[in-house]
Design a protein around this motif. Structure first.
Motif, short mmCIF file in Angstrom:
data_model
loop_
_atom_site.label_atom_id
_atom_site.label_comp_id
_atom_site.label_asym_id
_atom_site.label_seq_id
_atom_site.Cartn_x
_atom_site.Cartn_y
_atom_site.Cartn_z
N SER A 1 -67.77 -73.73 27.91
CA SER A 1 -68.24 -73.51 29.24
C SER A 1 -68.96 -74.54 29.80
O SER A 1 -69.05 -74.75 30.79
CB SER A 1 -68.95 -72.17 29.03
OG SER A 1 -69.53 -71.66 29.95
N THR A 2 -70.00 -75.10 29.14
CA THR A 2 -71.01 -76.02 29.63
C THR A 2 -70.13 -77.26 29.85
O THR A 2 -70.34 -77.79 30.95
CB THR A 2 -72.04 -76.37 28.62
OG1 THR A 2 -72.44 -75.24 28.29
CG2 THR A 2 -72.96 -77.43 28.90
N GLY B 1 -79.34 -70.42 18.51
CA GLY B 1 -78.23 -70.62 19.17
C GLY B 1 -77.93 -71.97 19.32
O GLY B 1 -78.38 -72.88 18.74
N THR C 1 -76.96 -75.07 21.90
CA THR C 1 -77.23 -75.73 22.99
C THR C 1 -76.74 -76.92 23.26
O THR C 1 -77.01 -78.08 22.43
CB THR C 1 -78.70 -75.87 23.43
OG1 THR C 1 -79.48 -74.68 23.21
CG2 THR C 1 -79.01 -76.26 24.76
N GLN D 1 -68.54 -68.86 18.74
CA GLN D 1 -69.37 -68.33 19.91
C GLN D 1 -69.89 -69.86 20.49
O GLN D 1 -69.79 -70.33 21.57
CB GLN D 1 -70.44 -67.52 19.66
CG GLN D 1 -69.98 -66.19 19.51
CD GLN D 1 -71.20 -65.15 19.13
OE1 GLN D 1 -72.49 -65.48 18.65
NE2 GLN D 1 -70.92 -64.10 19.06
N ALA D 2 -70.32 -70.75 19.49
CA ALA D 2 -70.92 -72.05 19.89
C ALA D 2 -69.91 -72.85 20.56
O ALA D 2 -69.99 -73.70 21.65
CB ALA D 2 -71.13 -72.73 18.60
N SER E 1 -69.24 -71.62 23.93
CA SER E 1 -70.49 -72.05 24.83
C SER E 1 -70.33 -73.63 25.29
O SER E 1 -70.66 -73.91 26.24
CB SER E 1 -71.91 -71.61 24.12
OG SER E 1 -72.98 -72.12 24.78
N HIS E 2 -69.98 -74.11 24.19
CA HIS E 2 -69.81 -75.87 24.64
C HIS E 2 -68.55 -76.11 25.58
O HIS E 2 -68.77 -76.81 26.42
CB HIS E 2 -69.37 -76.57 23.23
CG HIS E 2 -69.11 -78.00 23.37
ND1 HIS E 2 -67.83 -78.52 23.76
CD2 HIS E 2 -69.97 -78.83 23.29
CE1 HIS E 2 -67.91 -79.84 23.83
NE2 HIS E 2 -69.29 -80.11 23.53
#
Length: 127
Positions: free
Chosen positions: A19-20, A71, A73, A12-13, A16-17
């Motif tokens: 996507s950012t 989470g 970031t 998931q991380a 997310s990475h």
């Protein structure tokens, strides 16, 4: 339940990475002609994720955040590895952004594959 598994949290991380980073690349491309704009990038996933486990939070009360609540970031930084600036001071190279977009897509696909694989292993073990 599945958020507590390290492999699920890591995938998931990673997603997310990716996507950012894709959003940052899109912002760089959108500002390719903006005078004085400095290209940005996201800190590498391996460096950013490694740093999340160095100083884990300790929950001494029930209402405190735990590691699972924090989470991941990703950190966006100004890219200083770029070569020459254009005459208007812009540091965005469209060719570099395309290469990074391809890398980011590969990273996202890898994250999804890890997640799906882990889910299949869980399903198989439950049966």
């Amino acid at each position: 339940m599945f958020d507590k598994l390290d492999i699920m949290r890591m995938s998931q991380a990673m997603a997310s990475h990716a996507s950012t980073r894709q959003a940052t690349i899109a912002q760089n491309v959108a500002n390719a002609d903006t005078p004085g704009y400095k290209a940005r990038d996201v800190v590498a996933f391996s460096d950013a994720y490694e740093g999340t486990n160095e100083k884990p939070l300790r929950a001494s009360r029930e209402g405190h955040l735990t590691e699972a609540d924090r989470g991941f970031t990703p950190t966006i930084v100004t890219d200083t590895t770029r070569g020459a600036l254009s005459p208007n001071g812009n540091s965005v190279s469209l060719e570099t952004e395309l290469m990074r977009a391809s890398e980011t897509r590969h990273q996202f696909d890898t994250a999804i594959s890890i997640y799906k694989s882990s889910l299949n292993i869980l399903r198989t073990s439950i049966r």
